[in-house]
Design a protein around this motif. Structure first.
Motif, PDB file in Angstrom:
ATOM      1  N   LYS A 124       0.840  -1.193   0.000  1.00  8.96           N
ATOM      2  CA  LYS A 124       0.000   0.000   0.000  1.00  8.96           C
ATOM      3  C   LYS A 124       0.877   1.245   0.000  1.00  8.96           C
ATOM      4  O   LYS A 124       1.978   1.242   0.548  1.00  8.96           O
ATOM      5  CB  LYS A 124      -0.910   0.022   1.233  1.00  8.96           C
ATOM      6  N   ARG A 125       0.380   2.326  -0.594  1.00 11.42           N
ATOM      7  CA  ARG A 125       1.169   3.557  -0.674  1.00 11.42           C
ATOM      8  C   ARG A 125       1.143   4.328   0.641  1.00 11.42           C
ATOM      9  O   ARG A 125       2.030   5.136   0.903  1.00 11.42           O
ATOM     10  CB  ARG A 125       0.697   4.438  -1.830  1.00 11.42           C
ATOM     11  N   TYR A 126       0.152   4.108   1.465  1.00  7.50           N
ATOM     12  CA  TYR A 126       0.136   4.638   2.835  1.00  7.50           C
ATOM     13  C   TYR A 126      -0.470   3.566   3.727  1.00  7.50           C
ATOM     14  O   TYR A 126      -1.330   2.788   3.299  1.00  7.50           O
ATOM     15  CB  TYR A 126      -0.624   5.958   2.934  1.00  7.50           C
ATOM     16  N   TYR A 127       0.007   3.498   4.975  1.00  6.11           N
ATOM     17  CA  TYR A 127      -0.411   2.397   5.839  1.00  6.11           C
ATOM     18  C   TYR A 127       0.059   2.675   7.265  1.00  6.11           C
ATOM     19  O   TYR A 127       0.781   3.657   7.534  1.00  6.11           O
ATOM     20  CB  TYR A 127       0.160   1.071   5.337  1.00  6.11           C
ATOM     21  N   SER A 128      -0.323   1.811   8.191  1.00  5.60           N
ATOM     22  CA  SER A 128       0.121   1.932   9.580  1.00  5.60           C
ATOM     23  C   SER A 128       0.230   0.553  10.198  1.00  5.60           C
ATOM     24  O   SER A 128      -0.339  -0.421   9.689  1.00  5.60           O
ATOM     25  CB  SER A 128      -0.847   2.809  10.388  1.00  5.60           C
ATOM     26  N   PHE A 129       0.977   0.474  11.292  1.00  3.83           N
ATOM     27  CA  PHE A 129       1.110  -0.792  12.010  1.00  3.83           C
ATOM     28  C   PHE A 129       1.516  -0.506  13.450  1.00  3.83           C
ATOM     29  O   PHE A 129       2.070   0.549  13.766  1.00  3.83           O
ATOM     30  CB  PHE A 129       2.131  -1.715  11.333  1.00  3.83           C
ATOM     31  N   ASP A 130       1.219  -1.455  14.331  1.00  2.00           N
ATOM     32  CA  ASP A 130       1.601  -1.376  15.738  1.00  2.00           C
ATOM     33  C   ASP A 130       2.754  -2.335  15.990  1.00  2.00           C
ATOM     34  O   ASP A 130       2.761  -3.466  15.490  1.00  2.00           O
ATOM     35  CB  ASP A 130       0.437  -1.765  16.645  1.00  2.00           C
ATOM     36  N   GLN A 131       3.716  -1.879  16.768  1.00  2.00           N
ATOM     37  CA  GLN A 131       4.825  -2.750  17.162  1.00  2.00           C
ATOM     38  C   GLN A 131       5.534  -2.153  18.364  1.00  2.00           C
ATOM     39  O   GLN A 131       5.771  -0.946  18.415  1.00  2.00           O
ATOM     40  CB  GLN A 131       5.819  -2.947  16.011  1.00  2.00           C
ATOM     41  N   GLY A 132       5.859  -2.982  19.336  1.00  2.00           N
ATOM     42  CA  GLY A 132       6.651  -2.558  20.477  1.00  2.00           C
ATOM     43  C   GLY A 132       6.055  -1.447  21.308  1.00  2.00           C
ATOM     44  O   GLY A 132       6.782  -0.666  21.904  1.00  2.00           O
ATOM     45  N   GLY A 133       4.734  -1.360  21.362  1.00  2.00           N
ATOM     46  CA  GLY A 133       4.103  -0.327  22.165  1.00  2.00           C
ATOM     47  C   GLY A 133       3.981   1.008  21.471  1.00  2.00           C
ATOM     48  O   GLY A 133       3.660   2.012  22.111  1.00  2.00           O
ATOM     49  N   PHE A 134       4.226   1.064  20.144  1.00  2.00           N
ATOM     50  CA  PHE A 134       4.092   2.288  19.363  1.00  2.00           C
ATOM     51  C   PHE A 134       3.256   2.022  18.119  1.00  2.00           C
ATOM     52  O   PHE A 134       3.159   0.890  17.636  1.00  2.00           O
ATOM     53  CB  PHE A 134       5.469   2.832  18.961  1.00  2.00           C
ATOM     54  N   HIS A 135       2.658   3.089  17.599  1.00  2.00           N
ATOM     55  CA  HIS A 135       1.868   3.038  16.375  1.00  2.00           C
ATOM     56  C   HIS A 135       2.629   3.803  15.298  1.00  2.00           C
ATOM     57  O   HIS A 135       2.935   4.985  15.467  1.00  2.00           O
ATOM     58  CB  HIS A 135       0.497   3.677  16.607  1.00  2.00           C
ATOM     59  N   PHE A 136       2.966   3.137  14.205  1.00  2.00           N
ATOM     60  CA  PHE A 136       3.767   3.732  13.141  1.00  2.00           C
ATOM     61  C   PHE A 136       2.894   4.002  11.918  1.00  2.00           C
ATOM     62  O   PHE A 136       2.111   3.138  11.500  1.00  2.00           O
ATOM     63  CB  PHE A 136       4.927   2.806  12.768  1.00  2.00           C
ATOM     64  N   VAL A 137       3.056   5.192  11.349  1.00  2.15           N
ATOM     65  CA  VAL A 137       2.252   5.628  10.200  1.00  2.15           C
ATOM     66  C   VAL A 137       3.179   6.007   9.054  1.00  2.15           C
ATOM     67  O   VAL A 137       4.141   6.762   9.246  1.00  2.15           O
ATOM     68  CB  VAL A 137       1.365   6.827  10.572  1.00  2.15           C
ATOM     69  N   ILE A 138       2.908   5.500   7.855  1.00  2.16           N
ATOM     70  CA  ILE A 138       3.684   5.829   6.661  1.00  2.16           C
ATOM     71  C   ILE A 138       2.768   6.567   5.694  1.00  2.16           C
ATOM     72  O   ILE A 138       1.675   6.091   5.371  1.00  2.16           O
ATOM     73  CB  ILE A 138       4.242   4.540   5.991  1.00  2.16           C
ATOM     74  N   MET A 139       3.213   7.736   5.207  1.00  2.00           N
ATOM     75  CA  MET A 139       2.392   8.581   4.348  1.00  2.00           C
ATOM     76  C   MET A 139       2.947   8.678   2.929  1.00  2.00           C
ATOM     77  O   MET A 139       4.142   8.483   2.702  1.00  2.00           O
ATOM     78  CB  MET A 139       2.268   9.982   4.951  1.00  2.00           C
TER      79      MET A 139
END
Length: 327
Positions: A124-139
């Motif tokens: 996907k060209r933008y997406y998000s995921f959770d890992q290690g107690g943080f939420h990561f967002v790619i734009m």
């Protein structure tokens, strides 16, 4: 003077490097045991940008990645073309853990988004995921604003046909997704994008950055109103705590409304009106996040080769910053 006439380009070179550590205070996670996550980050490799191979440069980063085995790695755009880049992907895939991509404008110099995403294996060209107690967002900030107001995808260098004020936009669909995604996040949020929304020397080429910043402001205000600091399993939204940006080939840090913004220096070079000045060694960083409220950045430092003029050396640092900040 257009941005392209001032400075462009980034990459990675192999060789000895210096390590810097930068500590930034982040509001502690609301509850639960502390968690730590570490990732490797590189930006603006610019493989083949001026006909120069950057496989060896990338290998400097990947050697360190394989040696230290972070939880994941990410590249922040302007990475490589969809052809003649098999050596780049061979290096990149030496790491067997999770690998993430951010679309940069030069990644679509010779193709559209679909082709480069397929080459990378980017779903996907933008997406998000959770890992290690943080939420990561790619734009994905790679849209042009046409004269009639329509937003069109970057493709095959079409970003160059329009002036700076019509570049680096984010589409409405993605903005609506971003707002909804952040309001649902229950962990501290870290955002990655290529074109900056803050700290840039090119304010005419940041597109609709104000809309993105407004979303960050809204989400963090609601989190504060609901009593959340960085995150809350109890139901209130989490805060955006850090944003990593590439594109400008510079090394900067700033804070806006409680969010830490980092401009990640190019792995390869800086571009001025007189041409490209290359770094001897690859620039990249390893970032450690702890939900107790601490971020540590281990950057790399190098020199220009061949030597650059003093005005370039004094203005454009060949490092990822060694600042230490507690807030």
């Amino acid at each position: 003077m257009q941005r392209r006439d001032f400075f462009k380009g980034m990459g990675v070179a192999a060789g000895s490097v210096a390590i810097y550590q930068n500590s930034f205070s982040i509001p502690a996670f609301a509850s639960g045991p502390a968690q730590t996550i570490r990732f490797g980050m590189i930006s603006d490799l610019h493989h083949l940008q001026f006909g120069r191979e950057e496989v060896t440069r990338l290998s400097g980063f990947m050697d360190d990645v394989v040696k230290t085995n972070p939880d994941f790695i990410i590249q922040c755009g302007d990475f490589c073309r969809h052809t003649r880049s098999e050596g780049i992907m061979e290096q990149w895939n030496r790491f067997k853990g999770p690998k993430y991509h951010v679309l940069g404008n030069h990644d679509m110099d010779y193709c559209g988004k679909e082709a480069i995403m397929q080459f990378w294996g980017m779903p996907k060209r933008y997406y998000s995921f959770d890992q290690g107690g943080f939420h990561f967002v790619i734009m994905d900030r790679n849209f042009l604003k046409e004269d009639d107001g329509r937003l069109t995808h970057y493709a095959s260098s079409n970003w160059g046909k329009l002036p700076a004020p019509k570049r680096s936009f984010t589409d409405q669909e993605q903005l609506e997704w971003l707002r909804a995604d952040l309001l649902q996040a229950r962990f501290p949020v870290v955002v990655f994008m290529h074109q900056p929304v803050y700290l840039s020397d090119f304010p005419l080429e940041i597109g609709n950055a104000d809309e993105i910043l407004s979303i960050f402001d809204e989400v963090n205000f609601k989190a504060t109103q609901n009593g959340s600091r960085a995150g809350s399993p109890a139901g209130s939204p989490a805060k955006v705590v850090a944003v990593f940006m590439g594109h400008d080939h510079d090394d900067r840090y700033g804070q806006r409304n409680g969010v830490h913004y980092f401009m990640v220096n190019s792995a390869t070079y800086v571009y001025t009106k007189d041409g490209a000045y290359y770094y001897k060694d690859p620039l990249y960083a390893f970032v450690t996040l702890n939900t107790s409220g601490k971020m540590t950045i281990e950057g790399r430092s190098t020199i220009y080769t061949p030597a650059a003029p003093e005005q370039v050396v004094s203005r454009f640092p060949t490092r990822i910053s060694d600042h230490q900040i507690k807030l």
